[in-house]
Design an enzyme around this catalytic site. Structure first.
Site, mmCIF file in Angstrom:
data_model
loop_
_atom_site.group_PDB
_atom_site.id
_atom_site.type_symbol
_atom_site.label_atom_id
_atom_site.label_comp_id
_atom_site.label_asym_id
_atom_site.label_seq_id
_atom_site.Cartn_x
_atom_site.Cartn_y
_atom_site.Cartn_z
ATOM 1 N N LYS A 190 17.048 4.210 2.582
ATOM 2 C CA LYS A 190 17.917 4.103 3.772
ATOM 3 C C LYS A 190 19.102 3.234 3.373
ATOM 4 O O LYS A 190 19.122 2.032 3.686
ATOM 5 C CB LYS A 190 17.157 3.401 4.907
ATOM 6 N N LYS B 107 0.811 -1.191 0.000
ATOM 7 C CA LYS B 107 0.000 0.000 0.000
ATOM 8 C C LYS B 107 0.859 1.262 0.000
ATOM 9 O O LYS B 107 0.441 2.321 -0.465
ATOM 10 C CB LYS B 107 -0.899 0.018 1.256
ATOM 11 N N GLY B 108 2.068 1.150 0.558
ATOM 12 C CA GLY B 108 2.880 2.341 0.855
ATOM 13 C C GLY B 108 3.123 3.275 -0.306
ATOM 14 O O GLY B 108 3.225 4.479 -0.130
ATOM 15 N N ASP C 30 14.640 -0.226 2.301
ATOM 16 C CA ASP C 30 15.340 -0.398 3.568
ATOM 17 C C ASP C 30 16.403 -1.483 3.347
ATOM 18 O O ASP C 30 17.462 -1.206 2.796
ATOM 19 C CB ASP C 30 14.268 -0.780 4.602
#
Ligand code: IMP
Ligand code: MG
Length: 188
Positions: free
Chosen positions: A130, A42-43, A102
């Site tokens: 990141k 969903k992000g 990430d």
């Protein structure tokens, strides 16, 4: 909602300026070509909605939804496809759009999977990166902003499904997420 927030890391105006630049970069890169933009739900939905409006090429859209097994703030790389794309990508230029990279485990798995379907090209665009947390060596073609190793929410990013609707990207107070570090399956 803002009671759970330690600080704003990236405000909405900074995000919006950077999304415009990314759109211009992508438009130059694919000039004269059609792109299939694949959002990772969903992000990725808020970033994708903003990004495609800054792209000047002919664009088609599709979505994937994937879940990742891990604790509330860390993925393990065990990825399950909850919803696959509906488009036949053979011979197409695919741009995968994600909120944040990430460890890189989720996207490297998705890229490998889509590559077996013989697209003309497949590139990755993430709003946040990141790099210090990377566990797999993976090329990221378009990066919005590098962020330090904080757990962040907002602009599509969630904790336990919440905070995606915050317009700024914020650092969550650690006491909010350290309450629940059990491993479970979450939707990225
Ligand atoms: P990776 O497989 O470790 O690269 O995990 C990527 C996914 O984990 C992202 O799409 C996010 O959904 C989630 N994620 C990683 N870090 C954060 C964070 O700081 N806040 C919210 N979600 C995160
Ligand atoms: Mg997530």
């Amino acid at each position: 909602m803002y009671n759970d927030i330690a600080k704003i890391l990236v405000d909405k105006d900074t995000i919006s300026r950077r999304v415009k630049e990314l759109g211009a970069e992508i438009s130059r890169e694919y000039q004269g070509n059609e792109i299939l933009v694949v959002g990772v739900l969903k992000g990725g939905f808020i970033f994708m909605a903003d990004l495609v409006r800054e792209i000047q090429c002919r664009v088609n859209l599709d979505f994937m939804s994937v879940s990742s097994y891990g604790n509330s703030t860390e993925s393990s790389g065990i990825v399950r496809i909850l919803k696959d794309i509906e488009t036949n990508i053979a011979g197409k230029h695919v741009l995968l759009v994600e909120d944040l990279i990430d460890s890189g485990l989720t996207l490297s798995h998705l890229k490998q999977l889509l590559n077996t379907r013989k697209p003309a090209s497949i590139k990755i665009c993430t709003m946040f990166d990141k790099p210090s947390r990377r566990k797999v060596d993976m090329k990221v073609d378009f990066i919005g902003l590098e962020v330090p190793d904080y757990f962040i929410v907002g602009y599509g990013l969630d904790y336990d499904g919440f905070y995606r609707n915050l317009p700024d990207v914020c650092v969550l107070k650690p006491e909010i997420y350290t309450k629940n570090m059990n491993k479970k399956e979450t939707i990225v």
